[in-house]
Design an enzyme around this catalytic site. Structure first.
Site, PDB file in Angstrom:
ATOM      1  N   CYS A 198     -13.963  12.596  30.148  1.00 39.96           N
ATOM      2  CA  CYS A 198     -14.357  13.833  29.470  1.00 39.96           C
ATOM      3  C   CYS A 198     -15.825  13.740  29.032  1.00 39.96           C
ATOM      4  CB  CYS A 198     -13.421  14.119  28.305  1.00 39.96           C
ATOM      5  SG  CYS A 198     -13.533  15.815  27.680  1.00 39.96           S
ATOM      6  N   HIS A 218      -8.338  14.071  31.154  1.00 42.49           N
ATOM      7  CA  HIS A 218      -7.903  12.911  30.376  1.00 42.49           C
ATOM      8  C   HIS A 218      -6.732  12.242  31.103  1.00 42.49           C
ATOM      9  CE1 HIS A 218     -10.140  13.406  26.518  1.00 42.49           C
ATOM     10  NE2 HIS A 218     -10.230  14.657  26.933  1.00 42.49           N
ATOM     11  N   GLU A 274      -5.463   9.410  30.767  1.00 40.67           N
ATOM     12  CA  GLU A 274      -4.636   8.531  29.936  1.00 40.67           C
ATOM     13  C   GLU A 274      -3.346   9.196  29.481  1.00 40.67           C
ATOM     14  OE1 GLU A 274      -7.684  10.358  26.983  1.00 40.67           O
ATOM     15  OE2 GLU A 274      -7.559   9.790  29.095  1.00 40.67           O
TER      16      GLU A 274
END
Length: 589
Positions: free
Chosen positions: A397, A524, A526
């Protein structure tokens, strides 16, 4: 529908989220379908506007919900996909009731906490519990509800009362209460003290809720005498007192519950029979494998919120998932971005020297997402160091935007290049505010949720890691984007944007050809990483940082796109079947 309520007492931060997730894992390993609900008593509508220092990271769901980080635990442990409604807050409840009052739904009645607020809470839980979250049609068998905060908090009183009523609404055979409490040891005495738990249970019972199981947190395993004392004073059978003591990694927690037959106690309370024993072989293998990792890989995370690890919880978990897949022990060093900046050399010389020393001995550099201009110059310096010294780099990001600004300044020669987030008057805006985003309303107005990213070529590092040819789906949370007017100049100078959105104007993935691993992603990744299914770009960072990337790619594992799913660990999860390819391939390396 069966309901398991998890409450907490004595102090916050005991690990109710991990306990609730682990209960779900054990029940799911017994063949039951499980869903989860998290109740947060704060007045915020959601977690989107809360500081990471206050409440940890903001976890983003597929539908764009900005929720409590515990929902990330639920998704990772149970391998499910939740919705924003699985996170209940006081703000959402009151907003719903007030909207109904304004519509006239209460037919002129005086709107009160009881019954209107409490009924709304119960209706919400029942409605959300019926929504499938595992990709299979039909409702789940069990809903695990976690009540945030600590019993006795004034803001949680309406939820306590609603749940007291709820146990009668659904029937006693369909409701089980697990109370998580602390059993401390005083340094002087050296004795496990039960009084805090006794008082916590007494307060809970005063509100009309009686715990059926106790999950006692302690540094060391509970002594038998301690269990007997808790049983006597808390009116809970000794075999219903579970001990969750400190362990080497959280994947041991479901195994602790299984070994203490916690699932049997829950089944007996919920009147469930003929349930097979939990199949947790993959969890045991993963926990043991994590404990036995010995070859280190050193990753430096350059961020803004390094004082609280929960601020980057999902990033940390994604790194761990990738390290286990690569058979490497994660050595994570936190570097405050401000300590890398020039002014720190004068103001905090020791911190400045230490920060640069950590950066220079890193095997890989990660710059996560964030907001605000504090530490931006330090992140740019970190990106420059990784690019010029061929250190594997992953920017997420803001980390991707930082890589673009750094490249524009030091390769294109645009010294004043910047993001308009940090300098609205910059003559070379590399990163700009997205036109469709509100500049006045903060909450819920970013580009949020799962979005499709179109891969511009299958012959790029990212496509090979994802093992996808055309597109990927990842979750987003941002207000700014790479300036599409700058893309041609950046690509001419050597930076490649290998992933774009469906319009072709929004840059999603960048790579730097010729660099061992220099990747930036606007999304993102994750948030979708799982213990048995590591995120592709995190896997790439660890592969490159540990010197395994060339062997992995040259071995044909990323050159041909055969497997439609991301790389996975070799052992089957109890929840779903996993591809065995990645583990076998990495073991051969």
């Amino acid at each position: 529908m069966k309901y398991v309520l998890v409450t907490g007492g004595v102090v916050s931060g005991l690990g109710k989220g991990v306990t609730a997730s682990s209960i779900g894992v054990v029940l799911k390993a017994c063949g039951l379908r499980v869903t989860s609900v998290k109740i947060d008593p704060y007045l915020n509508t959601d977690a989107g506007t809360m500081s990471p220092f206050e409440h940890g990271e903001v976890f983003v769901l597929d539908d764009g919900g900005e929720v409590d980080l515990d929902l990330g635990n639920y998704e990772r442990f149970l391998d499910i996909t939740l919705t924003r409604d699985n996170n209940i807050t006081t703000g959402k409840i009151y907003q719903s009731v007030i909207e109904r009052e304004r519509r006239g739904d209460y037919l002129g009645k005086t709107v009160q906490v009881v019954p209107h607020i409490t009924d709304c809470i119960q209706d919400w839980i029942e409605r959300v519990a019926r929504v499938p979250v595992d990709g299979i049609a039909g409702s789940a068998d069990v809903c695990v509800i976690e009540l945030g905060g600590t019993v006795g908090d004034i803001e949680s009183m309406p939820f306590i009362e609603a749940l007291r009523q709820f146990q009668f609404r659904v029937g006693r055979d369909n409701f089980c209460l697990v109370h998580v409490s602390l059993v401390p040891v005083l340094g002087v005495v050296g004795e496990q003290k039960t009084k805090p738990t006794q008082h916590s249970v007494r307060e809970l019972r005063a509100y009309g809720l009686t715990p059926h199981l106790l999950a006692c947190r302690s540094a060391q395993p509970l002594e038998q005498a301690t269990k007997e004392k808790l049983s006597q004073f808390c009116d809970v059978p000794a075999d219903h007192i579970l001990n969750i003591h400190d362990v080497s990694n959280i994947w041991h927690v479901p195994l602790l519950l299984r070994d203490q037959k916690g699932h049997i106690a829950i089944f007996n309370k919920l009147n469930l029979s003929s349930i097979p024993p939990p199949a947790l072989e993959s969890w045991a293998t993963r926990a043991l494998r994590c404990d036995n990792l010995s070859i280190p890989v050193k990753i430096v995370m350059v961020g803004k919120y390094t004082g609280l690890s929960d601020s980057y919880l999902s990033v940390l978990k994604a790194l761990q998932h990738a390290c286990i897949a690569c058979s490497r022990k994660l050595v994570l060093e936190w570097v405050a971005a401000t300590d890398l900046e020039e002014h720190a050399k004068i103001e905090r010389p020791d911190s400045h020297t230490e920060a640069w020393a950590m950066l220079k001995r890193a095997d890989g550099v990660l710059v996560p997402g964030g907001f605000g201009d504090r530490g931006v110059q330090g992140k740019i310096l970190a990106a420059n160091y990784a690019r010029t010294n061929e250190i594997p780099y992953l920017g997420i990001c803001l980390g991707m935007q930082i890589a673009v600004v750094e490249f524009a300044r030091n390769v294109l020669g645009l010294e004043d290049a910047n993001s308009t987030e940090f300098d609205s008057a910059t003559p070379h805006p590399c990163v700009v505010f997205m036109p469709e985003v509100s500049k006045t309303q903060m909450g819920g107005t970013m580009r949020l949720g799962s979005r499709k990213t179109l891969l511009q070529t299958s012959d790029c590092m990212t496509a090979k890691l994802y093992q996808k040819e055309t597109f990927i789906d990842e979750r987003h949370r941002h207000r700014y984007e790479v300036n599409p007017e700058m893309v041609e100049r950046l690509e001419t100078a050597g930076l490649q944007f290998v992933g774009k959105d469906e319009t072709g104007r929004r840059m999603e993935i960048l790579e730097l050809p010729g660099h061992p691993y220099y990747v930036g992603v606007q999304f993102h990744p994750e948030f979708k990483s799982r213990p048995g299914k590591p995120s592709a770009v995190f896997l790439g960072l660890i592969l490159a940082a540990s010197g395994q990337m060339d062997s992995y790619i040259s071995g044909g594992h990323g050159s041909s796109i055969r497997n439609p799913t991301p790389p996975t660990l070799g052992h089957a999860d109890s929840a779903s079947s996993r591809d065995t390819g990645l583990s076998e391939r990495l073991e051969k390396l």
